[in-house]
Write a protein that holds these residues in place. Structure first.
Motif: not given
Lengths: 173, 394
Positions: B128-154
């Protein structure tokens, strides 16, 4: 694209199988720590099923709350009781036949409910999609009273925790 | 000859990676069926991310050693290749050829799984990291929640590693990790909320797009709530990836190496890799949320993005070179008594910012922030703890 849809279907069934295996692990493994890890894996699998069913928000919250918080709490509790972490414990006792009978009864009940429900598929239901914005508006609009009640409950719990955890005034002997 | 898929895509430096992907896909389209093309598109993005993660990690170690060397008035690695550029590869070969030692009493399966599992969330958040214009691998509409949730598994693999090692240093490190990561996750999540409120979206791409303005410099950090949110988020991010001064889980002088004491060779390298990839993604998300992501004047978007991210990483390395380690009670107190009230106040401030005029909002925001910071510092002043008496001590 029929081939991709087919592959997705098989993938979902494979994920379901894996979830079942892990869920069995939760109740059969002898080591409590292994059980907790299996529980985490099963919950992550369920989250992936939510993603397939296009409920991404639910999947995110599932991982955040259940895997990130509940399982961590369980593991924390296991690790704090050091003697439990390394030991193997029996997962069943003399009451297991009774439990199995109760479980079978419950499954029969749920099964009849599932079979009897017509599960209507209407175009309106297919088109509607719960968005995060819709959820937020519902919580701030129609369901604002239950929402506030829950927040008051949570605050009460937090205050209670702080009071229980507070250091007692030291008694000088 | 311009392939048909490329019509409508402008050729410029900004879009160089997007164009490259479209070109490869149009090349493949000539002899692959349509359904395989969908898979190919996924595979290209996936392979790029799978390569990007480890390569970034390898060169972050070099950057860190070089910068730390300069901070400590020495050169850092400079023997392998020009400027030590081949040092990470030499390290990799060393890691691969090392003996893999597993403690006799260890839980073999969990001990093996922990370093493998820890890399998965670290790589997944790259999606979900936007590396550049139109360069997000998966443009999830819950991108930030995905980030917080997945990094909490660590937390889980760190726990697995520390428990399976059957080593008291590992276990202590694991307990500290759990306490620290759970505590700092709360202010981190709350620090993100103002950015979500102002952009009215959880998608990382939309958050970047909502920071567009004159010269592409309408970044959230240039507002009072933005700078508070950014500082809190960045401090919590440093704590989340267990970097100094928050490196209590692996404090060398106290716990040998904390949760990865009993790991050697490639397994240790995987823990290391996950840590550096987490540092990168957290800096990338910080840049996305508050520094305008890939927005910026003149330069191509991906260059802006990587520039901002590496600037933040250099700040993290600077922290490591200059700050001593926290004490455990200070660490917890900082998260719960200072950062948490500050983030809650910041959310209210953001709402105020949304509904008042610009100049008055600046005045009130700075006033409220100043008063609350002063109060929080006063409430958190240092005190001498009561001396403990141990009746059996003598």
């Amino acid at each position: 694209m029929p081939i991709l849809e087919m592959a997705a279907k098989f993938g979902v069934y494979a994920v379901m199988g894996v979830i079942l295996i892990f869920a069995l692990g939760v109740v059969t493994l002898r080591n409590l720590f292994h059980c907790a890890l299996c529980l985490a894996a099963a919950l992550i699998g369920i989250a992936s099923i939510y993603v397939v069913l296009q409920a991404e928000y639910l999947a995110g919250v599932q991982i955040l709350l259940y895997v990130g918080a509940v399982v961590t709490l369980v593991i924390f509790a296991i690790m704090l009781t050091e003697h439990l972490a390394g030991k193997t414990v029996r997962q069943n006792n003399s009451q297991s036949p009774l439990a199995i009978m109760a479980l079978l009864g419950f499954m029969a009940l749920i099964g009849t409910v599932i079979v009897k429900t017509p599960w209507p598929v209407t175009p309106a239901a297919l088109a509607s999609k719960v968005s995060v914005m819709g959820l937020g508006k519902a919580l701030m609009g129609a369901y604002v009273f239950p929402f506030e009640v829950i927040s008051i409950l949570l605050i009460a719990v937090l205050v209670g925790t702080v009071i229980i955890a507070k250091k007692d005034t030291p008694e000088r002997s | 000859m311009i392939p048909p898929m490329l019509r409508g895509i402008e050729f410029n430096v900004d879009m160089i990676f997007v164009t490259a992907k479209a070109w490869i896909l149009s090349l493949l389209a000539q002899f692959l069926p349509a359904w395989l093309l969908v898979l190919a598109s996924i595979v290209i993005s996936g392979v790029v991310i799978l390569c990007l993660g480890p390569v970034i990690m390898m060169y972050l170690t070099l950057l860190e050693r070089k910068l730390l060397g300069r901070i400590q008035n020495r050169y850092g690695p400079n023997r392998v290749g020009k400027w030590g550029l081949l040092q990470p590869i030499a390290d990799g070969i060393k890691m691969f050829t090392k003996e893999d030692i597993v403690p006799a009493n260890a839980d073999k399966i969990v001990h093996l799984l922990a370093p493998i599992v820890i890399v998965v969330p670290a790589l997944m958040v790259f999606l979900v990291v936007p590396f550049g214009e139109r360069m997000t691998a998966v443009n999830l509409n819950i991108g930030l929640l995905f980030f917080i949730a997945v990094s909490s598994i660590t937390i889980l693999p760190i726990f697995m590693g520390s428990w399976a090692s059957r080593n008291k240093y590992s276990l202590l490190g694991g307990m500290r990790t759990a306490a620290q990561m759970i505590s700092y996750e709360i202010p981190m999540t709350l620090a993100v909320v103002p950015a979500i409120m102002m952009s009215q979206s959880l998608s990382t791409n939309t958050i970047v797009l909502s920071q567009v303005g004159d010269y592409d410099l309408h970044w959230y950090i240039f507002t009072p709530w933005g700078i508070v949110g950014f500082i809190v988020f960045f401090l919590c991010a440093t704590a989340e990836c267990n970097r100094p001064p928050f490196d209590l889980p692996e404090a060398e002088s106290e716990l040998v190496a904390g949760f990865h004491t009993e790991y050697s060779g490639m397994k240790f390298a995987l823990f290391y890799m996950a840590e550096y990839m987490n540092a990168f993604t957290l800096c990338a998300i910080a840049a996305t949320l508050f520094l305008g992501g890939w927005q910026g004047p003149f330069l191509p978007s991906w260059l802006w993005f990587f520039g901002k991210t590496f600037l933040l990483i250099c700040v993290m390395i600077w922290f490591r070179g200059t700050f001593p380690r926290f004490r455990v009670d200070h660490l917890m107190g900082f998260a719960w008594k200072f950062l948490l009230p500050l983030t809650l106040l910041n959310i209210l401030l953001t709402a105020l910012w949304q509904f008042t005029s610009n100049l008055a909002a600046w005045f009130w925001s700075i006033l409220i922030l100043g008063i609350s910071l002063w109060t929080l510092v006063k409430l958190n002043r240092t005190f001498v703890p009561e001396k403990r008496h141990y009746p059996m001590g003598n």
